[in-house]
Design a protein around this motif. Structure first.
Motif, mmCIF file in Angstrom:
data_model
loop_
_atom_site.group_PDB
_atom_site.id
_atom_site.type_symbol
_atom_site.label_atom_id
_atom_site.label_comp_id
_atom_site.label_asym_id
_atom_site.label_seq_id
_atom_site.Cartn_x
_atom_site.Cartn_y
_atom_site.Cartn_z
ATOM 1 N N ASN A 130 0.820 -1.222 0.000
ATOM 2 C CA ASN A 130 0.000 0.000 0.000
ATOM 3 C C ASN A 130 0.851 1.269 0.000
ATOM 4 O OD1 ASN A 130 -2.113 -1.746 0.045
ATOM 5 N ND2 ASN A 130 -2.657 -1.403 2.196
ATOM 6 N N GLU A 131 1.702 1.403 -0.990
ATOM 7 C CA GLU A 131 2.586 2.575 -1.085
ATOM 8 C C GLU A 131 2.186 3.456 -2.265
ATOM 9 O OE1 GLU A 131 4.609 3.508 1.113
ATOM 10 O OE2 GLU A 131 5.324 1.743 2.209
ATOM 11 N N GLN A 132 0.898 3.529 -2.578
ATOM 12 C CA GLN A 132 0.475 4.280 -3.767
ATOM 13 C C GLN A 132 0.967 5.728 -3.779
ATOM 14 O OE1 GLN A 132 -3.797 4.132 -3.830
ATOM 15 N NE2 GLN A 132 -4.024 5.640 -2.196
ATOM 16 N N SER A 133 1.073 6.351 -2.599
ATOM 17 C CA SER A 133 1.476 7.757 -2.576
ATOM 18 C C SER A 133 2.983 7.919 -2.727
ATOM 19 C CB SER A 133 1.059 8.412 -1.262
ATOM 20 O OG SER A 133 -0.139 7.897 -0.822
ATOM 21 N N ASN A 134 3.733 6.847 -2.504
ATOM 22 C CA ASN A 134 5.194 6.988 -2.518
ATOM 23 C C ASN A 134 5.851 6.380 -3.748
ATOM 24 O OD1 ASN A 134 5.271 8.201 0.061
ATOM 25 N ND2 ASN A 134 5.111 6.192 1.034
ATOM 26 N N VAL A 135 5.135 5.462 -4.413
ATOM 27 C CA VAL A 135 5.817 4.624 -5.390
ATOM 28 C C VAL A 135 6.403 5.427 -6.557
ATOM 29 C CG1 VAL A 135 3.738 3.949 -6.682
ATOM 30 C CG2 VAL A 135 5.692 2.447 -6.619
ATOM 31 N N GLU A 136 5.648 6.431 -7.031
ATOM 32 C CA GLU A 136 6.126 7.176 -8.196
ATOM 33 C C GLU A 136 7.414 7.935 -7.855
ATOM 34 O OE1 GLU A 136 3.328 9.907 -9.844
ATOM 35 O OE2 GLU A 136 4.753 10.628 -11.346
ATOM 36 N N SER A 137 7.373 8.638 -6.742
ATOM 37 C CA SER A 137 8.545 9.432 -6.395
ATOM 38 C C SER A 137 9.705 8.517 -5.987
ATOM 39 C CB SER A 137 8.138 10.462 -5.356
ATOM 40 O OG SER A 137 8.787 10.365 -4.212
ATOM 41 N N PHE A 138 9.391 7.365 -5.418
ATOM 42 C CA PHE A 138 10.459 6.408 -5.087
ATOM 43 C C PHE A 138 11.184 5.950 -6.360
ATOM 44 C CE2 PHE A 138 11.660 1.876 -4.768
ATOM 45 C CZ PHE A 138 12.699 1.993 -3.860
ATOM 46 N N VAL B 4 18.959 -3.591 -0.540
ATOM 47 C CA VAL B 4 17.571 -3.591 -0.072
ATOM 48 C C VAL B 4 17.241 -2.227 0.517
ATOM 49 C CG1 VAL B 4 17.308 -6.064 0.371
ATOM 50 C CG2 VAL B 4 18.255 -4.636 2.123
ATOM 51 N N ILE B 5 16.055 -1.775 0.217
ATOM 52 C CA ILE B 5 15.642 -0.424 0.638
ATOM 53 C C ILE B 5 14.126 -0.415 0.814
ATOM 54 C CG2 ILE B 5 15.487 0.314 -1.798
ATOM 55 C CD1 ILE B 5 16.369 3.112 -0.904
ATOM 56 N N ASP B 6 13.631 0.355 1.797
ATOM 57 C CA ASP B 6 12.182 0.510 1.951
ATOM 58 C C ASP B 6 11.663 1.437 0.858
ATOM 59 O OD1 ASP B 6 12.228 -1.087 4.133
ATOM 60 O OD2 ASP B 6 11.864 0.493 5.610
ATOM 61 N N ALA B 7 10.426 1.210 0.449
ATOM 62 C CA ALA B 7 9.876 2.016 -0.645
ATOM 63 C C ALA B 7 9.152 3.253 -0.133
ATOM 64 C CB ALA B 7 8.923 1.173 -1.465
ATOM 65 N N ASP B 8 9.133 3.469 1.188
ATOM 66 C CA ASP B 8 8.357 4.596 1.726
ATOM 67 C C ASP B 8 9.191 5.871 1.812
ATOM 68 O OD1 ASP B 8 10.045 3.905 3.735
ATOM 69 O OD2 ASP B 8 8.531 3.680 5.292
ATOM 70 N N LEU B 9 10.404 5.836 1.234
ATOM 71 C CA LEU B 9 11.303 6.986 1.166
ATOM 72 C C LEU B 9 11.880 7.383 2.518
ATOM 73 C CD1 LEU B 9 9.414 9.037 -1.538
ATOM 74 C CD2 LEU B 9 11.539 7.790 -1.801
ATOM 75 N N GLN B 10 11.766 6.502 3.512
ATOM 76 C CA GLN B 10 12.462 6.790 4.775
ATOM 77 C C GLN B 10 13.962 6.601 4.571
ATOM 78 O OE1 GLN B 10 9.691 4.644 7.829
ATOM 79 N NE2 GLN B 10 10.874 6.212 8.855
ATOM 80 N N ARG C 130 16.841 7.075 1.944
ATOM 81 C CA ARG C 130 16.950 7.909 0.722
ATOM 82 C C ARG C 130 17.628 7.128 -0.390
ATOM 83 N NH1 ARG C 130 19.407 13.098 3.916
ATOM 84 N NH2 ARG C 130 17.732 13.188 5.468
ATOM 85 N N PRO C 131 16.950 6.981 -1.534
ATOM 86 C CA PRO C 131 17.545 6.245 -2.651
ATOM 87 C C PRO C 131 18.919 6.802 -3.036
ATOM 88 C CG PRO C 131 15.248 6.719 -3.098
ATOM 89 C CD PRO C 131 15.576 7.428 -1.829
#
Ligand code: UDP
Ligand code: MG
Length: 318
Positions: free
Chosen positions: A15-23, A102-108, A110-111
């Motif tokens: 459920n990361e719809q708000s973050n996925v694009e910017s991620f 490995v990285i979380d997709a919620d942008l906590q 930073r890519p």
């Protein structure tokens, strides 16, 4: 010879719809040629997958190839991570890449920091982020710090304080992790258990950009309990401490009572005597239980030999 700048990135999403694009955009901006994202959809019920597909259409595969791995339902962060690592390892072998992140997709996480981790991992097996600062609530920070301190102090193989999942690993480290993963997955513990040469990189951690923590307090407590039981001997040590302590106390009480009686000072009878004897018996029982726990603990039982996750499908999105 494998190219050490290339990297397969695993990111679990629920459920990361708000973050996925910017991620995805931030990841592709920081990526070098030939990077691949393994996006693990952990049973999302929102628009995560459709937004990921849309974003993938606008992302050049030369910059960042995007592969969607859909789990058959929600299995939780740690298992989604392991599922992603399985696919990543296969892809790394196919593409001749030696680094898996490995990285979380919620942008906590930073890519942009992936480049730092990649650089730090050069020539060694693992570079993991330790949180230099946390963009989380004060209470959460206290809980997390206490948890990591306890683990760092009591774990069988030390789990570094404040190390989360964000990391870059060699394929051999990932292979060893996957060969040794068990039902109570606790990724930072497993990664530290693997050994080899590891380096901690202090990095800032942001607050969640959008949405709520998907793991939640209940999930965190479950993770902490699993980690303490799976990676430390603290529960057994407590049992030994309490049962031998109470046995010693009751032995002292019996000796004192006998001495008092022999000296003719006080004859302890009736209820106090019964209480001491019960205490003594229970302590002996507790010691036997501890021995049993040790023996059971040494033989991990295959009772729950179920798969940790089920992959429903795998698609290349660009
Ligand atoms: N996540 C997942 N499955 C879940 C819960 C979370 O794949 O059941 C993902 C989530 O989308 C995120 C990462 O795991 O990318 C970390 O989750 P979250 O931010 O909720 O955990 P926290 O940062 O609060 O520990
Ligand atoms: Mg998070």
């Amino acid at each position: 010879m494998t190219d050490q700048r290339q990297c397969i990135v695993v990111a679990p999403m629920h459920n990361e719809q708000s973050n996925v694009e910017s991620f995805v955009n931030r990841l592709s901006d920081t990526a070098c040629d030939g990077w691949e994202l393994i996006a693990v959809d952990d049973g999302s019920q929102d628009e995560t997958v459709s937004r990921l597909r849309e974003t993938a259409c606008h992302t050049s595969p030369n910059r960042l190839r995007i592969r969607l791995v859909s789990l058959s339902r929600n299995f939780g962060h740690q298992r989604a991570l392991i599922a992603g690592l399985h696919v990543a390892l296969r892809r790394a072998d196919e593409l001749g890449v030696d680094r898996i992140a490995v990285i979380d997709a919620d942008l906590q996480d930073r890519p942009e920091h992936l480049a730092d981790l990649l650089k730090a991992s050069s020539g060694i097996d693992v570079a993991y982020a330790v949180r230099a600062s946390r963009g989380e609530s004060f209470l959460f920070q206290i809980a997390a710090t206490t948890f990591y301190r306890m683990l760092a102090r009591w774990a069988k193989s030390p789990v570094p304080e404040n190390a989360g999942t964000f990391s870059v690993m060699s394929t051999r480290a990932v292979r060893t992790i996957l060969e040794n993963v068990d039902e109570n997955v606790f990724f930072p513990g497993l990664r530290s258990w693997v050994g080899y040469e590891q380096v901690a990189v202090p990095l800032d951690r942001d607050g969640r950009v959008a949405g709520q923590s998907r793991v939640g307090i209940k999930g965190l407590v479950r993770l902490a309990v699993g980690a303490l039981f799976g990676y430390s001997r603290l529960p057994l040590k407590l049992m030994v401490f309490i049962s031998t302590g109470s046995l010693m106390l009751s032995i002292i009480a019996v000796i004192a009572m006998t001495a008092l009686k022999l000296a003719g000072l006080v004859a302890v009878e009736g209820i106090p005597l019964v209480v001491v004897l019960i205490f003594f018996n229970l302590s002996v029982l507790a010691i036997f239980l501890t021995i049993l726990a040790y023996m059971v603990g040494r033989n991990p039982s295959p009772v729950q030999a179920r798969q940790l996750f089920v992959i429903g499908g795998e698609t290349c999105l660009n």
